[in-house]
Design a protein around this motif. Structure first.
Motif, short mmCIF file in Angstrom:
data_model
loop_
_atom_site.label_atom_id
_atom_site.label_comp_id
_atom_site.label_asym_id
_atom_site.label_seq_id
_atom_site.Cartn_x
_atom_site.Cartn_y
_atom_site.Cartn_z
N PRO A 283 0.83 -1.21 0.00
CA PRO A 283 0.00 0.00 0.00
C PRO A 283 0.87 1.27 0.00
N ARG A 284 0.30 2.35 -0.45
CA ARG A 284 1.00 3.64 -0.50
C ARG A 284 0.94 4.31 0.87
N GLY A 285 1.96 5.08 1.18
CA GLY A 285 1.97 5.83 2.43
C GLY A 285 3.28 5.66 3.17
N VAL A 286 3.56 6.62 4.05
CA VAL A 286 4.83 6.64 4.79
C VAL A 286 4.97 5.41 5.67
N ILE A 287 3.88 5.00 6.27
CA ILE A 287 3.95 3.87 7.20
C ILE A 287 4.30 2.56 6.50
N TRP A 288 4.03 2.47 5.21
CA TRP A 288 4.26 1.24 4.46
C TRP A 288 5.62 1.19 3.79
N LYS A 289 6.40 2.24 3.86
CA LYS A 289 7.73 2.24 3.24
C LYS A 289 8.60 1.17 3.91
N VAL A 290 9.40 0.49 3.11
CA VAL A 290 10.28 -0.56 3.62
C VAL A 290 11.64 0.07 3.92
N LYS A 291 12.03 0.03 5.18
CA LYS A 291 13.30 0.64 5.59
C LYS A 291 14.43 -0.38 5.44
N PRO A 292 15.59 0.06 4.99
CA PRO A 292 16.73 -0.85 4.85
C PRO A 292 17.09 -1.49 6.19
#
Length: 179
Positions: free
Chosen positions: A16-25
């Protein structure tokens, strides 16, 4: 791009789109996506390899199954077995018993009569030997003795036409209706 990397990119793109769904390294989510991608890539490669197993020149894992189809023994080195399999394939020889077996699976009981030419020194008249050109061996009479339904017979005919050698002439005789 490697197959695993393609699955990683696809998995990230499907989130899903959105900041919370970003995958962090280095995150647990990134490791989980990588593990799933590696598994999917392995499955993908297995399927690709299975398609290679359909080619009798490259078969390895399904060698015994192919030998069963052509009624070949499971003895000898890999190279010898592969050579025997390819020799049987080039002859186009699938035993008549296999055709009968396949028809039974489709719900139709058949007998296949394969014609043969009269051969001097080997044949004699009055013993069912025919007199004709050598190509008569490519004429088969498929005697339908029993069937689950007329639809099963139609499916069986299509199936046999698909499997037969291109130069084989087939005649279907329905013995059920002759009673």
């Amino acid at each position: 791009m490697a197959l695993t990397e393609q699955y990683i990119a696809a998995s990230k793109a499907l989130r899903p789109r959105g900041v919370i769904w970003k995958v962090k390294p280095g995150s647990v989510t990134e490791r989980e996506i990588r593990i799933e991608a590696e598994q999917l890539a392995e499955i993908h490669q297995s399927v690709d390899n299975l398609l290679l197993e359909a080619d009798l020149h490259k078969v390895f894992h399904l060698l015994e199954e192919w030998e069963d189809v052509f009624e070949l023994p499971h003895t000898g080195s890999y190279e010898e077995r592969l050579a025997a399999l390819n020799a049987a394939d080039t002859e186009g020889v699938m035993p008549i018993a296999k055709y009968i077996e396949l028809c039974a699976i489709l719900g139709v009981t058949v007998t296949i009569r394969e014609h043969r030419p009269f051969m001097f020194g080997l044949s004699h008249f009055g013993d069912g030997d025919e007199c004709g050109v050598p190509e008569i061996i490519f004429c088969w009479e498929i005697l339908i003795q029993a069937a689950v339904s007329d639809e099963a017979i139609e499916k069986m005919k299509l199936f046999i036409f698909k499997l037969k050698q291109s130069h084989t002439w087939l005649t279907f005789i329905d013995e059920r209706k002759q009673d």
